[in-house]
Design a protein around this motif. Structure first.
Motif, PDB file in Angstrom:
ATOM      1  N   SER A 225       0.830  -1.206   0.000  1.00 56.61           N
ATOM      2  CA  SER A 225       0.000   0.000   0.000  1.00 56.61           C
ATOM      3  C   SER A 225       0.863   1.254   0.000  1.00 56.61           C
ATOM      4  N   TRP A 228       2.575   1.751  -3.426  1.00 55.96           N
ATOM      5  CA  TRP A 228       1.588   2.313  -4.368  1.00 55.96           C
ATOM      6  C   TRP A 228       1.312   3.782  -4.065  1.00 55.96           C
ATOM      7  N   SER A 231       4.348   5.976  -5.227  1.00 57.74           N
ATOM      8  CA  SER A 231       4.710   5.972  -6.646  1.00 57.74           C
ATOM      9  C   SER A 231       3.546   6.250  -7.589  1.00 57.74           C
ATOM     10  N   ARG A 232       2.316   6.105  -7.120  1.00 52.31           N
ATOM     11  CA  ARG A 232       1.186   6.172  -8.043  1.00 52.31           C
ATOM     12  C   ARG A 232       0.146   7.235  -7.696  1.00 52.31           C
ATOM     13  N   THR A 233       0.329   7.977  -6.641  1.00 55.04           N
ATOM     14  CA  THR A 233      -0.708   8.925  -6.222  1.00 55.04           C
ATOM     15  C   THR A 233      -0.146  10.334  -6.089  1.00 55.04           C
ATOM     16  N   ARG A 234      -1.043  11.300  -6.143  1.00 56.24           N
ATOM     17  CA  ARG A 234      -0.660  12.694  -5.930  1.00 56.24           C
ATOM     18  C   ARG A 234      -0.158  12.897  -4.511  1.00 56.24           C
ATOM     19  N   GLY A 236       1.540  10.892  -2.741  1.00 55.00           N
ATOM     20  CA  GLY A 236       2.938  10.482  -2.698  1.00 55.00           C
ATOM     21  C   GLY A 236       3.868  11.584  -3.165  1.00 55.00           C
ATOM     22  N   ASN A 237       3.476  12.299  -4.220  1.00 58.17           N
ATOM     23  CA  ASN A 237       4.276  13.445  -4.668  1.00 58.17           C
ATOM     24  C   ASN A 237       4.309  14.530  -3.600  1.00 58.17           C
ATOM     25  N   SER A 314      12.275   5.461   0.497  1.00 53.03           N
ATOM     26  CA  SER A 314      11.503   4.428  -0.182  1.00 53.03           C
ATOM     27  C   SER A 314      10.759   3.587   0.840  1.00 53.03           C
TER      28      SER A 314
END
Length: 369
Positions: A225, A228, A231-234, A236-237, A314
Protein backbone atom coordinates in the motif's frame (compact mmCIF):
# COMPACT_ATOMS: atom_id res chain seq x y z
CA UNK A 1 16.36 57.20 -25.42
CA UNK A 2 17.76 53.67 -25.08
CA UNK A 3 18.99 51.83 -28.11
CA UNK A 4 18.63 48.10 -28.75
CA UNK A 5 21.58 45.92 -28.01
CA UNK A 6 23.55 45.10 -31.11
CA UNK A 7 22.31 41.96 -32.77
CA UNK A 8 18.85 42.08 -31.12
CA UNK A 9 15.72 43.86 -32.20
CA UNK A 10 13.73 45.76 -29.61
CA UNK A 11 10.91 43.64 -28.23
CA UNK A 12 12.32 40.39 -29.57
CA UNK A 13 11.98 37.25 -27.38
CA UNK A 14 14.97 36.02 -25.38
CA UNK A 15 17.43 33.99 -27.34
CA UNK A 16 16.90 30.22 -26.99
CA UNK A 17 19.58 27.60 -26.66
CA UNK A 18 22.07 27.30 -29.50
CA UNK A 19 21.07 25.11 -32.36
CA UNK A 20 22.12 21.55 -31.84
CA UNK A 21 22.17 21.90 -28.04
CA UNK A 22 20.51 18.96 -26.25
CA UNK A 23 18.28 19.29 -23.19
CA UNK A 24 20.00 17.36 -20.38
CA UNK A 25 16.59 16.42 -18.96
CA UNK A 26 15.91 14.41 -22.10
CA UNK A 27 19.21 12.59 -22.02
CA UNK A 28 18.65 8.82 -21.76
CA UNK A 29 19.86 7.38 -18.44
CA UNK A 30 21.82 4.16 -18.37
CA UNK A 31 20.72 1.09 -16.46
CA UNK A 32 23.34 1.67 -13.75
CA UNK A 33 22.25 5.26 -13.30
CA UNK A 34 18.59 4.26 -13.03
CA UNK A 35 19.52 1.62 -10.44
CA UNK A 36 21.52 4.11 -8.38
CA UNK A 37 18.51 6.40 -8.25
CA UNK A 38 16.59 3.74 -6.35
CA UNK A 39 16.74 4.56 -2.60
CA UNK A 40 16.24 0.91 -1.64
CA UNK A 41 19.33 -0.31 -3.52
CA UNK A 42 21.57 -0.20 -0.45
CA UNK A 43 18.99 -2.02 1.69
CA UNK A 44 18.60 -4.75 -0.91
CA UNK A 45 22.34 -5.34 -1.06
CA UNK A 46 22.51 -5.26 2.75
CA UNK A 47 19.69 -7.78 3.09
CA UNK A 48 21.46 -10.22 0.76
CA UNK A 49 24.76 -9.82 2.63
CA UNK A 50 23.16 -10.29 6.07
CA UNK A 51 21.18 -13.33 4.91
CA UNK A 52 24.29 -15.00 3.48
CA UNK A 53 26.35 -14.06 6.54
CA UNK A 54 24.00 -15.79 8.98
CA UNK A 55 23.52 -18.68 6.59
CA UNK A 56 27.27 -19.29 6.77
CA UNK A 57 27.38 -18.70 10.55
CA UNK A 58 24.35 -20.94 11.25
CA UNK A 59 25.35 -23.44 13.94
CA UNK A 60 22.04 -25.31 14.31
CA UNK A 61 22.27 -29.11 13.76
CA UNK A 62 20.05 -29.14 10.66
CA UNK A 63 21.11 -25.68 9.38
CA UNK A 64 17.64 -24.37 10.00
CA UNK A 65 18.43 -20.90 8.65
CA UNK A 66 17.73 -22.10 5.10
CA UNK A 67 14.54 -23.95 6.05
CA UNK A 68 10.96 -22.80 6.53
CA UNK A 69 11.60 -22.66 10.28
CA UNK A 70 14.42 -20.19 9.81
CA UNK A 71 12.46 -18.06 7.37
CA UNK A 72 9.41 -17.93 9.63
CA UNK A 73 11.48 -16.93 12.66
CA UNK A 74 13.03 -13.83 11.13
CA UNK A 75 10.04 -12.99 8.92
CA UNK A 76 7.79 -12.87 11.99
CA UNK A 77 10.26 -10.55 13.71
CA UNK A 78 10.59 -8.42 10.58
CA UNK A 79 6.81 -8.16 10.23
CA UNK A 80 6.39 -6.45 13.61
CA UNK A 81 9.22 -4.05 12.82
CA UNK A 82 8.12 -3.52 9.22
CA UNK A 83 4.48 -2.70 9.88
CA UNK A 84 5.79 0.30 11.81
CA UNK A 85 8.99 1.02 9.85
CA UNK A 86 7.15 1.61 6.57
CA UNK A 87 4.83 4.42 7.80
CA UNK A 88 7.69 5.80 9.90
CA UNK A 89 9.72 5.89 6.68
CA UNK A 90 6.94 7.81 4.91
CA UNK A 91 6.89 10.31 7.77
CA UNK A 92 10.68 10.71 7.53
CA UNK A 93 10.41 11.31 3.79
CA UNK A 94 7.92 14.03 4.73
CA UNK A 95 10.56 15.61 6.96
CA UNK A 96 9.26 14.63 10.42
CA UNK A 97 9.88 12.07 13.17
CA UNK A 98 7.59 10.16 15.53
CA UNK A 99 9.20 8.92 18.74
CA UNK A 100 5.88 7.87 20.29
CA UNK A 101 5.44 4.79 18.12
CA UNK A 102 7.05 2.31 20.53
CA UNK A 103 4.94 3.48 23.45
CA UNK A 104 1.85 3.51 21.25
CA UNK A 105 2.22 -0.13 20.20
CA UNK A 106 2.31 -1.20 23.84
CA UNK A 107 -0.46 1.12 24.97
CA UNK A 108 -2.87 0.05 22.22
CA UNK A 109 -2.31 -3.60 23.18
CA UNK A 110 -3.20 -2.63 26.76
CA UNK A 111 -6.24 -0.75 25.47
CA UNK A 112 -7.39 -3.90 23.68
CA UNK A 113 -6.90 -5.93 26.88
CA UNK A 114 -8.92 -3.42 28.91
CA UNK A 115 -11.77 -3.13 26.41
CA UNK A 116 -12.17 -6.90 25.95
CA UNK A 117 -11.01 -8.28 29.29
CA UNK A 118 -12.20 -5.62 31.73
CA UNK A 119 -15.13 -3.96 29.95
CA UNK A 120 -16.20 -7.08 28.01
CA UNK A 121 -16.57 -5.35 24.66
CA UNK A 122 -17.05 -7.30 21.47
CA UNK A 123 -13.61 -7.91 19.98
CA UNK A 124 -14.39 -6.23 16.66
CA UNK A 125 -15.78 -3.16 18.39
CA UNK A 126 -12.58 -3.03 20.47
CA UNK A 127 -10.48 -3.29 17.29
CA UNK A 128 -12.37 -0.38 15.69
CA UNK A 129 -12.05 1.70 18.85
CA UNK A 130 -8.31 0.99 19.05
CA UNK A 131 -7.76 2.07 15.45
CA UNK A 132 -9.84 5.21 16.03
CA UNK A 133 -7.80 5.98 19.15
CA UNK A 134 -4.55 5.60 17.22
CA UNK A 135 -5.74 7.86 14.41
CA UNK A 136 -6.85 10.49 16.95
CA UNK A 137 -3.47 10.52 18.71
CA UNK A 138 -1.72 10.83 15.35
CA UNK A 139 -3.94 13.75 14.39
CA UNK A 140 -3.19 15.48 17.71
CA UNK A 141 0.56 14.96 17.26
CA UNK A 142 0.40 16.31 13.72
CA UNK A 143 -1.72 19.33 14.62
CA UNK A 144 0.56 20.28 17.52
CA UNK A 145 3.63 20.03 15.29
CA UNK A 146 2.04 22.00 12.47
CA UNK A 147 0.43 24.72 14.59
CA UNK A 148 3.16 25.21 17.18
CA UNK A 149 6.13 24.84 14.77
CA UNK A 150 7.87 22.81 17.49
CA UNK A 151 10.25 20.04 16.38
CA UNK A 152 8.32 16.82 15.87
CA UNK A 153 10.78 14.75 17.89
CA UNK A 154 10.07 16.96 20.95
CA UNK A 155 6.28 16.73 20.57
CA UNK A 156 6.23 12.98 19.99
CA UNK A 157 8.82 12.34 22.70
CA UNK A 158 6.44 14.02 25.13
CA UNK A 159 3.62 11.82 23.84
CA UNK A 160 5.83 8.77 24.33
CA UNK A 161 6.47 9.59 27.99
CA UNK A 162 2.78 10.27 28.59
CA UNK A 163 1.78 6.86 27.25
CA UNK A 164 4.64 5.07 28.94
CA UNK A 165 3.55 6.50 32.30
CA UNK A 166 -0.08 5.59 31.60
CA UNK A 167 0.93 2.09 30.55
CA UNK A 168 2.74 1.45 33.83
CA UNK A 169 0.78 3.49 36.37
CA UNK A 170 -2.61 2.91 34.78
CA UNK A 171 -2.19 -0.86 34.53
CA UNK A 172 -0.95 -1.09 38.12
CA UNK A 173 -3.98 0.90 39.22
CA UNK A 174 -6.66 -1.10 37.42
CA UNK A 175 -4.92 -4.47 37.68
CA UNK A 176 -4.25 -4.44 41.45
CA UNK A 177 -0.46 -4.15 41.30
CA UNK A 178 0.24 -6.43 38.31
CA UNK A 179 1.86 -5.10 35.13
CA UNK A 180 0.33 -7.76 32.88
CA UNK A 181 -3.23 -7.88 31.60
CA UNK A 182 -4.43 -11.30 30.44
CA UNK A 183 -7.67 -12.40 28.86
CA UNK A 184 -9.39 -14.94 31.09
CA UNK A 185 -12.20 -15.75 28.65
CA UNK A 186 -10.88 -16.25 25.11
CA UNK A 187 -14.33 -17.30 23.90
CA UNK A 188 -15.98 -13.88 24.13
CA UNK A 189 -17.88 -12.19 21.36
CA UNK A 190 -15.92 -11.80 18.12
CA UNK A 191 -12.61 -12.93 19.61
CA UNK A 192 -12.28 -16.01 17.42
CA UNK A 193 -12.88 -14.19 14.13
CA UNK A 194 -10.73 -11.22 15.13
CA UNK A 195 -7.89 -13.54 16.07
CA UNK A 196 -8.25 -15.34 12.73
CA UNK A 197 -7.67 -12.04 10.92
CA UNK A 198 -4.97 -10.51 13.10
CA UNK A 199 -3.38 -13.09 15.38
CA UNK A 200 -3.56 -16.54 13.82
CA UNK A 201 -1.32 -18.48 11.44
CA UNK A 202 -1.52 -19.93 7.93
CA UNK A 203 0.33 -22.32 5.65
CA UNK A 204 1.09 -25.04 8.19
CA UNK A 205 2.74 -28.14 6.74
CA UNK A 206 5.03 -31.00 7.69
CA UNK A 207 8.09 -28.77 7.57
CA UNK A 208 6.45 -26.03 9.64
CA UNK A 209 3.58 -27.37 11.79
CA UNK A 210 2.87 -23.98 13.38
CA UNK A 211 2.62 -22.20 10.01
CA UNK A 212 3.33 -18.53 9.34
CA UNK A 213 1.86 -15.75 11.43
CA UNK A 214 -0.75 -13.50 9.81
CA UNK A 215 1.41 -10.55 10.88
CA UNK A 216 3.54 -11.37 7.81
CA UNK A 217 0.51 -10.83 5.56
CA UNK A 218 -0.20 -7.49 7.23
CA UNK A 219 3.43 -6.53 6.70
CA UNK A 220 3.13 -7.27 2.98
CA UNK A 221 -0.19 -5.37 2.74
CA UNK A 222 1.20 -2.30 4.51
CA UNK A 223 4.35 -2.31 2.35
CA UNK A 224 2.46 -2.76 -0.93
CA UNK A 225 0.00 0.00 0.00
CA UNK A 226 2.82 2.40 0.88
CA UNK A 227 4.73 1.64 -2.33
CA UNK A 228 1.59 2.31 -4.37
CA UNK A 229 0.90 5.50 -2.39
CA UNK A 230 4.37 6.92 -3.00
CA UNK A 231 4.71 5.97 -6.65
CA UNK A 232 1.19 6.17 -8.04
CA UNK A 233 -0.71 8.92 -6.22
CA UNK A 234 -0.66 12.69 -5.93
CA UNK A 235 -0.34 12.33 -2.17
CA UNK A 236 2.94 10.48 -2.70
CA UNK A 237 4.28 13.45 -4.67
CA UNK A 238 3.15 15.73 -1.84
CA UNK A 239 5.14 13.66 0.68
CA UNK A 240 8.37 14.08 -1.29
CA UNK A 241 7.67 17.77 -1.89
CA UNK A 242 6.92 18.53 1.75
CA UNK A 243 10.05 16.74 2.94
CA UNK A 244 12.25 18.31 0.28
CA UNK A 245 11.22 21.94 0.78
CA UNK A 246 8.02 22.72 2.67
CA UNK A 247 8.00 26.41 1.69
CA UNK A 248 8.45 25.68 -2.00
CA UNK A 249 5.77 22.98 -1.80
CA UNK A 250 3.38 25.41 -0.14
CA UNK A 251 4.04 28.01 -2.84
CA UNK A 252 2.97 25.62 -5.59
CA UNK A 253 -0.23 24.65 -3.80
CA UNK A 254 0.71 21.53 -1.84
CA UNK A 255 -1.34 21.27 1.39
CA UNK A 256 1.69 20.96 3.67
CA UNK A 257 -0.17 20.93 6.99
CA UNK A 258 -2.73 18.36 5.87
CA UNK A 259 -0.02 16.10 4.42
CA UNK A 260 1.97 16.10 7.66
CA UNK A 261 -1.08 15.47 9.84
CA UNK A 262 -2.10 12.51 7.67
CA UNK A 263 1.43 11.08 7.90
CA UNK A 264 1.33 11.28 11.71
CA UNK A 265 -2.06 9.58 11.64
CA UNK A 266 -0.50 6.82 9.52
CA UNK A 267 2.22 6.05 12.05
CA UNK A 268 -0.19 6.01 15.01
CA UNK A 269 -2.74 3.88 13.19
CA UNK A 270 0.02 1.42 12.27
CA UNK A 271 1.00 1.34 15.95
CA UNK A 272 -2.59 0.41 16.73
CA UNK A 273 -2.39 -2.42 14.21
CA UNK A 274 0.74 -3.77 15.91
CA UNK A 275 -0.99 -3.50 19.30
CA UNK A 276 -4.06 -5.37 18.04
CA UNK A 277 -1.94 -8.12 16.47
CA UNK A 278 0.28 -8.61 19.51
CA UNK A 279 -2.68 -8.81 21.91
CA UNK A 280 -4.72 -11.22 19.77
CA UNK A 281 -1.69 -13.48 19.31
CA UNK A 282 -1.06 -13.95 23.03
CA UNK A 283 -4.29 -12.71 24.71
CA UNK A 284 -2.12 -10.59 27.00
CA UNK A 285 -0.44 -7.18 27.23
CA UNK A 286 2.47 -5.99 29.39
CA UNK A 287 3.18 -2.46 30.59
CA UNK A 288 6.70 -2.23 29.15
CA UNK A 289 5.68 -3.72 25.81
CA UNK A 290 7.10 -1.81 22.84
CA UNK A 291 9.31 0.48 24.92
CA UNK A 292 12.45 1.40 22.96
CA UNK A 293 11.20 -0.08 19.70
CA UNK A 294 10.73 3.37 18.16
CA UNK A 295 14.47 3.43 17.52
CA UNK A 296 14.32 0.13 15.64
CA UNK A 297 11.63 1.58 13.37
CA UNK A 298 13.76 4.62 12.60
CA UNK A 299 16.85 2.45 12.09
CA UNK A 300 14.93 0.27 9.62
CA UNK A 301 13.81 3.34 7.68
CA UNK A 302 17.33 4.80 7.61
CA UNK A 303 18.84 1.47 6.56
CA UNK A 304 16.20 1.40 3.84
CA UNK A 305 17.42 4.67 2.33
CA UNK A 306 15.27 7.32 4.05
CA UNK A 307 17.37 10.42 4.70
CA UNK A 308 17.12 12.10 8.10
CA UNK A 309 16.77 15.43 6.28
CA UNK A 310 13.60 14.33 4.48
CA UNK A 311 12.57 14.42 0.82
CA UNK A 312 14.20 11.13 -0.14
CA UNK A 313 13.50 7.51 0.64
CA UNK A 314 11.50 4.43 -0.18
CA UNK A 315 8.73 2.42 1.44
CA UNK A 316 10.18 -0.77 -0.01
CA UNK A 317 13.57 0.20 1.39
CA UNK A 318 12.10 0.64 4.87
CA UNK A 319 10.54 -2.83 4.58
CA UNK A 320 13.91 -4.29 3.56
CA UNK A 321 15.49 -2.49 6.52
CA UNK A 322 12.99 -4.21 8.81
CA UNK A 323 13.94 -7.55 7.25
CA UNK A 324 17.60 -6.83 7.96
CA UNK A 325 16.81 -6.14 11.63
CA UNK A 326 14.67 -9.27 11.85
CA UNK A 327 17.46 -11.36 10.33
CA UNK A 328 20.00 -9.79 12.68
CA UNK A 329 17.96 -10.58 15.80
CA UNK A 330 17.26 -14.17 14.83
CA UNK A 331 20.55 -14.78 13.03
CA UNK A 332 22.55 -14.11 16.18
CA UNK A 333 20.54 -16.84 17.91
CA UNK A 334 20.96 -19.30 15.04
CA UNK A 335 24.69 -18.61 14.98
CA UNK A 336 24.92 -19.41 18.69
CA UNK A 337 26.31 -15.98 19.59
CA UNK A 338 25.54 -14.04 22.74
CA UNK A 339 22.37 -12.01 22.11
CA UNK A 340 24.07 -8.99 23.69
CA UNK A 341 25.84 -8.54 20.34
CA UNK A 342 22.51 -7.60 18.73
CA UNK A 343 23.03 -3.94 19.52
CA UNK A 344 26.62 -3.91 18.27
CA UNK A 345 25.50 -5.54 15.04
CA UNK A 346 22.68 -3.00 14.62
CA UNK A 347 25.08 -0.14 15.25
CA UNK A 348 27.46 -1.37 12.56
CA UNK A 349 24.58 -1.91 10.12
CA UNK A 350 23.21 1.57 10.79
CA UNK A 351 26.57 3.25 10.24
CA UNK A 352 27.32 1.33 7.06
CA UNK A 353 23.81 1.94 5.75
CA UNK A 354 24.06 5.69 6.26
CA UNK A 355 27.43 5.79 4.48
CA UNK A 356 26.29 3.60 1.58
CA UNK A 357 22.98 5.43 1.17
CA UNK A 358 24.71 8.81 1.16
CA UNK A 359 27.17 7.65 -1.49
CA UNK A 360 24.35 6.29 -3.63
CA UNK A 361 22.35 9.51 -3.15
CA UNK A 362 25.29 11.68 -4.22
CA UNK A 363 26.06 9.43 -7.18
CA UNK A 364 22.43 9.61 -8.29
CA UNK A 365 22.44 13.40 -7.98
CA UNK A 366 25.57 13.68 -10.11
CA UNK A 367 23.96 11.40 -12.71
CA UNK A 368 21.07 13.85 -13.06
CA UNK A 369 23.40 16.68 -14.13
Amino acid sequence: MSTPVAGLRAGSPPAGPPRGARDERLEPAGRLTRSLRRPELGALLGAVVVFVLFGVADSTPQHLWFTQTGFESWAQQAAFFGIMAVPVGLLMIGGEFDLSTGGMTGFTAILMALLIGQLHWDAWLAVIATFAFGALIGALNGLVVVKSKLPSFIVTLATYFVFRGMSIGGVLLVNHGSTELSLTNPNGGGIGSARAVFGSSFGSNAGLPTGYQTAIIWFVVVTASAVWLLSRTRFGNWIYAVGGDANAARNVGVPVARTKVLLFMGTSTAASLVGVISFLQTYSAVSEQGVGYEFYYIIAAVVGGCLLTGGYGSALGAALGACIIGMAFQGVIYAGWDSSWNFTFLGVILFLAVVVNMLIYRRANRARR
